[in-house]
Design a protein around this motif. Structure first.
Motif, short mmCIF file in Angstrom:
data_model
loop_
_atom_site.label_atom_id
_atom_site.label_comp_id
_atom_site.label_asym_id
_atom_site.label_seq_id
_atom_site.Cartn_x
_atom_site.Cartn_y
_atom_site.Cartn_z
N GLN A 145 0.81 -1.21 0.00
CA GLN A 145 0.00 0.00 0.00
C GLN A 145 0.85 1.27 0.00
OE1 GLN A 145 -2.75 -0.22 3.29
NE2 GLN A 145 -3.58 -2.18 2.61
N GLY A 146 2.19 1.10 -0.02
CA GLY A 146 3.09 2.25 -0.02
C GLY A 146 3.21 2.94 1.32
N LYS A 147 2.91 2.22 2.42
CA LYS A 147 2.92 2.84 3.74
C LYS A 147 4.06 2.38 4.63
CE LYS A 147 -2.03 3.65 3.77
NZ LYS A 147 -3.31 3.43 4.45
N ALA A 148 4.96 1.55 4.09
CA ALA A 148 6.08 1.05 4.88
C ALA A 148 7.23 0.70 3.95
CB ALA A 148 5.66 -0.18 5.68
N PRO A 149 8.47 0.72 4.46
CA PRO A 149 9.61 0.32 3.63
C PRO A 149 9.55 -1.17 3.31
CG PRO A 149 10.32 0.73 5.89
CD PRO A 149 8.89 1.14 5.81
N ASN A 150 10.31 -1.54 2.32
CA ASN A 150 10.37 -2.94 1.90
C ASN A 150 10.95 -3.80 3.02
OD1 ASN A 150 10.86 -5.40 0.70
ND2 ASN A 150 11.63 -4.54 -1.20
N PRO A 151 10.18 -4.75 3.56
CA PRO A 151 10.68 -5.58 4.65
C PRO A 151 11.76 -6.58 4.21
CG PRO A 151 8.50 -6.32 3.99
CD PRO A 151 8.78 -5.07 3.21
N LEU A 152 11.94 -6.75 2.91
CA LEU A 152 12.96 -7.68 2.42
C LEU A 152 14.33 -7.04 2.30
CD1 LEU A 152 10.98 -9.50 -0.43
CD2 LEU A 152 11.27 -10.19 1.95
N LEU A 153 14.41 -5.72 2.48
CA LEU A 153 15.68 -5.02 2.30
C LEU A 153 16.34 -4.65 3.61
CD1 LEU A 153 14.79 -2.66 -0.68
CD2 LEU A 153 16.05 -4.80 -0.72
N HIS A 154 16.12 -5.46 4.64
CA HIS A 154 16.84 -5.25 5.90
C HIS A 154 17.20 -6.60 6.48
CE1 HIS A 154 13.60 -6.49 8.64
NE2 HIS A 154 12.78 -5.90 7.81
N GLY A 155 18.01 -6.59 7.51
CA GLY A 155 18.41 -7.84 8.16
C GLY A 155 19.53 -8.51 7.40
N ALA A 156 19.47 -9.82 7.31
CA ALA A 156 20.56 -10.60 6.75
C ALA A 156 20.76 -10.36 5.25
CB ALA A 156 20.31 -12.09 6.99
N HIS A 157 19.71 -9.94 4.55
CA HIS A 157 19.80 -9.74 3.11
C HIS A 157 19.93 -8.27 2.74
CE1 HIS A 157 19.12 -13.94 2.32
NE2 HIS A 157 18.12 -13.92 3.16
N GLY A 158 20.37 -7.43 3.67
CA GLY A 158 20.55 -6.01 3.38
C GLY A 158 20.48 -5.21 4.66
N GLY A 159 21.15 -4.08 4.70
CA GLY A 159 21.18 -3.26 5.91
C GLY A 159 19.97 -2.37 6.04
N HIS A 160 19.77 -1.80 7.24
CA HIS A 160 18.65 -0.91 7.51
C HIS A 160 18.72 0.33 6.65
CE1 HIS A 160 15.29 0.59 9.80
NE2 HIS A 160 15.95 1.69 10.10
N ASP A 161 19.94 0.88 6.48
CA ASP A 161 20.11 2.07 5.65
C ASP A 161 19.79 1.76 4.20
OD1 ASP A 161 20.90 3.49 7.85
OD2 ASP A 161 23.04 3.12 7.53
N GLU A 162 20.15 0.56 3.79
CA GLU A 162 19.86 0.15 2.42
C GLU A 162 18.36 0.12 2.18
OE1 GLU A 162 20.51 -3.72 -0.50
OE2 GLU A 162 21.39 -3.71 1.50
N ALA A 163 17.60 -0.28 3.21
CA ALA A 163 16.14 -0.33 3.07
C ALA A 163 15.59 1.05 2.79
CB ALA A 163 15.52 -0.88 4.35
N HIS A 164 16.08 2.07 3.50
CA HIS A 164 15.60 3.43 3.27
C HIS A 164 16.09 3.97 1.94
CE1 HIS A 164 13.58 3.88 7.06
NE2 HIS A 164 14.65 3.38 7.68
N ALA A 165 17.32 3.61 1.56
CA ALA A 165 17.87 4.10 0.30
C ALA A 165 17.08 3.57 -0.89
CB ALA A 165 19.33 3.68 0.18
N HIS A 166 16.58 2.34 -0.77
CA HIS A 166 15.84 1.72 -1.88
C HIS A 166 14.33 1.85 -1.74
CE1 HIS A 166 19.40 0.02 -3.67
NE2 HIS A 166 19.77 -0.49 -2.51
N ASN A 167 13.87 2.55 -0.72
CA ASN A 167 12.44 2.61 -0.45
C ASN A 167 11.66 3.20 -1.63
OD1 ASN A 167 10.12 2.20 1.03
ND2 ASN A 167 10.24 4.17 2.05
#
Length: 196
Positions: free
Chosen positions: A165-187
């Motif tokens: 719905q476009g209301k949260a960052p991608n949950p697949l882009l953090h943790g073991a398969h990517g960093g928290h900053d990466e999640a925001h960068a690719h949001n």
């Protein structure tokens, strides 16, 4: 959706707590194992209780840490296939997997294990090994572990619907398969992918 995301945040905090807690269980298991080996080799002293507590701790690490592994995306994925799919398709596959397989399995395991825990507690079941430990605490790890995994599955479900719905960052882009900053960068990029 905001209320659901707050619930998801609380569940994530619980999973993080257990993720940090099991680190101490790993340390305890390591120290007990080392002490047991030294006592056996140096002094010819053995203890079934020490051996069994190692097994209990080993089981606790995996069962209590499963929800945290899911939160951190540290579970096994078939990235060769998933990498070729759109982000929207990957989210729908995750949602289907959680609803059709993971949550029913967690419910089944809790329902199956609880009578075993209750029976062992009421009977005072003890290991058949000389000097062995009571059994119900290790049996209890099964329903508790699957309850924690089921809760995290609900959190992940909420996050995937929110992302679609476009209301949260991608949950697949953090943790073991990517960093928290990466999640925001690719949001922004990932949100654009959702529109496809």
């Amino acid at each position: 959706m905001d209320a659901l995301l707050r619930i998801s945040g609380v569940i994530d905090a619980v999973s993080r707590f257990f993720g940090k807690f099991i680190i101490w269980l790993v340390l305890a298991a390591t120290l007990i194992s080392a002490a047991n080996a030294i006592a056996r080799k140096a002094f010819n002293i053995g203890s079934n209780a020490f051996l069994e507590i190692q097994w209990y701790l080993f089981g606790a690490v995996f069962l209590l840490g499963a929800g945290y592994a899911f939160l951190q995306n540290a579970h096994v994925r078939i990235d060769v296939i998933a990498g070729k799919l759109s982000m929207r398709t990957r989210m729908y596959i995750d949602i289907a997997g959680i609803l059709i397989f993971l949550l029913p399995m967690c419910w089944f395991m809790i329902q199956f294990a609880w009578p075993v825990v209750q029976g062992a507690y009421e009977s005072g079941e003890v290991s058949s090994n000389a000097g062995g430990l009571i059994r119900w605490p290790v049996y209890a790890l099964v329903p508790v572990g699957f309850a924690l995994l089921g809760l995290q599955a609900i959190s992940e479900l909420i996050k995937r619907f929110a992302f679609l719905q476009g209301k949260a960052p991608n949950p697949l882009l953090h943790g073991a398969h990517g960093g928290h900053d990466e999640a925001h960068a690719h949001n922004d990029e990932a949100k654009g992918e959702v529109q496809k």
